[in-house]
Design a protein around this motif. Structure first.
Motif, mmCIF file in Angstrom:
data_model
loop_
_atom_site.group_PDB
_atom_site.id
_atom_site.type_symbol
_atom_site.label_atom_id
_atom_site.label_comp_id
_atom_site.label_asym_id
_atom_site.label_seq_id
_atom_site.Cartn_x
_atom_site.Cartn_y
_atom_site.Cartn_z
ATOM 1 N N TYR A 31 0.864 -1.182 0.000
ATOM 2 C CA TYR A 31 0.000 0.000 0.000
ATOM 3 C C TYR A 31 0.900 1.231 0.000
ATOM 4 C CZ TYR A 31 -2.991 3.698 1.964
ATOM 5 O OH TYR A 31 -3.641 4.875 2.198
ATOM 6 N N ILE A 32 0.628 2.149 -0.903
ATOM 7 C CA ILE A 32 1.412 3.387 -1.020
ATOM 8 C C ILE A 32 0.458 4.556 -1.115
ATOM 9 C CG2 ILE A 32 3.000 4.709 -2.483
ATOM 10 C CD1 ILE A 32 4.292 2.088 -3.298
ATOM 11 N N ARG A 33 0.792 5.628 -0.396
ATOM 12 C CA ARG A 33 0.028 6.868 -0.513
ATOM 13 C C ARG A 33 0.985 8.042 -0.510
ATOM 14 N NH1 ARG A 33 -3.881 8.211 4.108
ATOM 15 N NH2 ARG A 33 -3.078 10.323 4.038
ATOM 16 N N TYR A 34 0.618 9.091 -1.222
ATOM 17 C CA TYR A 34 1.388 10.331 -1.203
ATOM 18 C C TYR A 34 0.532 11.457 -1.766
ATOM 19 C CZ TYR A 34 2.395 8.765 -6.023
ATOM 20 O OH TYR A 34 2.293 8.287 -7.314
ATOM 21 N N GLU A 55 -3.742 6.996 -3.517
ATOM 22 C CA GLU A 55 -3.498 5.773 -2.763
ATOM 23 C C GLU A 55 -3.585 4.572 -3.705
ATOM 24 O OE1 GLU A 55 -5.761 5.777 1.213
ATOM 25 O OE2 GLU A 55 -6.901 7.163 -0.065
ATOM 26 N N ASP A 96 5.254 13.750 1.068
ATOM 27 C CA ASP A 96 4.672 12.919 2.136
ATOM 28 C C ASP A 96 4.342 11.503 1.674
ATOM 29 O OD1 ASP A 96 4.949 15.026 3.818
ATOM 30 O OD2 ASP A 96 2.822 15.529 3.941
ATOM 31 N N ILE A 97 5.354 10.774 1.242
ATOM 32 C CA ILE A 97 5.172 9.399 0.777
ATOM 33 C C ILE A 97 5.121 8.447 1.966
ATOM 34 C CG2 ILE A 97 6.226 7.510 -0.526
ATOM 35 C CD1 ILE A 97 7.481 9.641 -2.331
ATOM 36 N N GLU A 98 4.143 7.528 1.949
ATOM 37 C CA GLU A 98 4.042 6.466 2.941
ATOM 38 C C GLU A 98 3.985 5.123 2.210
ATOM 39 O OE1 GLU A 98 0.909 6.850 5.791
ATOM 40 O OE2 GLU A 98 1.016 9.044 5.763
ATOM 41 N N ILE A 99 4.707 4.119 2.734
ATOM 42 C CA ILE A 99 4.694 2.772 2.166
ATOM 43 C C ILE A 99 4.375 1.798 3.292
ATOM 44 C CG2 ILE A 99 6.012 1.006 0.955
ATOM 45 C CD1 ILE A 99 7.759 3.233 -0.187
ATOM 46 N N TRP A 100 3.341 0.970 3.091
ATOM 47 C CA TRP A 100 2.891 0.007 4.087
ATOM 48 C C TRP A 100 2.943 -1.393 3.487
ATOM 49 C CZ3 TRP A 100 -0.145 1.583 8.692
ATOM 50 C CH2 TRP A 100 -0.194 2.980 8.846
ATOM 51 N N PRO A 120 -4.014 -0.312 5.289
ATOM 52 C CA PRO A 120 -4.289 0.175 6.651
ATOM 53 C C PRO A 120 -5.773 0.100 6.974
ATOM 54 C CG PRO A 120 -2.916 1.727 5.413
ATOM 55 C CD PRO A 120 -3.435 0.724 4.437
#
Length: 205
Positions: free
Chosen positions: A57-60, A139, A196-200, A204
């Motif tokens: 999962y990736i969001r930015y 996302e 603001d990159i997030e990698i899960w 979530p």
């Protein structure tokens, strides 16, 4: 491949800009002014993934210019993920685009394919507007499977662009590399800012 013509065709840099929350932020800025040697592109990528995860999962936050998104009959890529073996024809790719129609109206296109000419599945979305000149949240979620439990989900500002259930890989290949963003296509010049990159390792709650 970066074919930048002494940074005149293509350039990337970190810029201090007003972020999506109105506060100063350090964002990745990319611009492609023109195509040089047929392969001018600049992917922001993670390579040589070896742990074989089946969920990602990736969001930015991203901002795109307006001028490249209003040119008739053009395209630009957005993100691209590939499994091992894609280059030799045994893998799978998940890729997204922004296309413009004959009137210069942009829309989303998303597909899973075994090579650029042979999509396994495709989704067009003309209902969710393509934001221009403003920050928006994107996302992506990918669960690898060759069965019915496979899933590929893409959202823009919380709205579902596409939610595909079914095949999301071929020949049981795990992910090989991720292009978080990509600046590539025939709609030039084009600009983008990413922050603001997030990698899960899963979707979530």
């Amino acid at each position: 491949m970066i074919s930048h013509d002494n940074q005149q065709a293509l350039r990337n840099e970190i810029r201090t800009v007003k972020g999506h929350d109105g506060r100063p932020s350090h964002a990745l800025y990319s611009v492609e002014n023109y195509e040089h040697r047929d392969d001018t592109q600049s992917p922001y990528e993670i390579l040589d993934i070896t742990d074989g995860r089946r969920d990602l999962y990736i969001r930015y936050w991203i901002k795109l210019d307006r001028s490249s998104l209003t040119q008739p009959d053009k395209w630009r890529t957005f993100f691209e993920w590939k499994t091992k073996g894609y280059a030799n024809g045994s893998g799978f790719r998940l890729i997204s685009f922004i296309y413009t129609d004959d009137d210069g109206k942009p829309y989303w296109h998303w597909q899973g394919d075994r090579d650029p000419e042979h999509p396994v599945w495709e989704i067009d979305n003309r209902d969710i507007p393509v934001p221009m000149g403003e920050w928006f949240l994107t996302e992506f979620y990918w669960h690898w499977s060759e069965g019915k439990d496979g899933r590929a989900l893409w959202k823009i500002n919380g709205q579902v662009v596409g939610d595909h259930f079914g095949r999301t890989t071929r020949n049981h290949k795990p992910i090989d590399f991720i292009m978080l963003t990509q600046i590539y296509g025939n709609a030039n010049p084009k600009h983008q800012w990413v922050d603001d990159i997030e990698i899960w390792d899963g979707l979530p709650n």
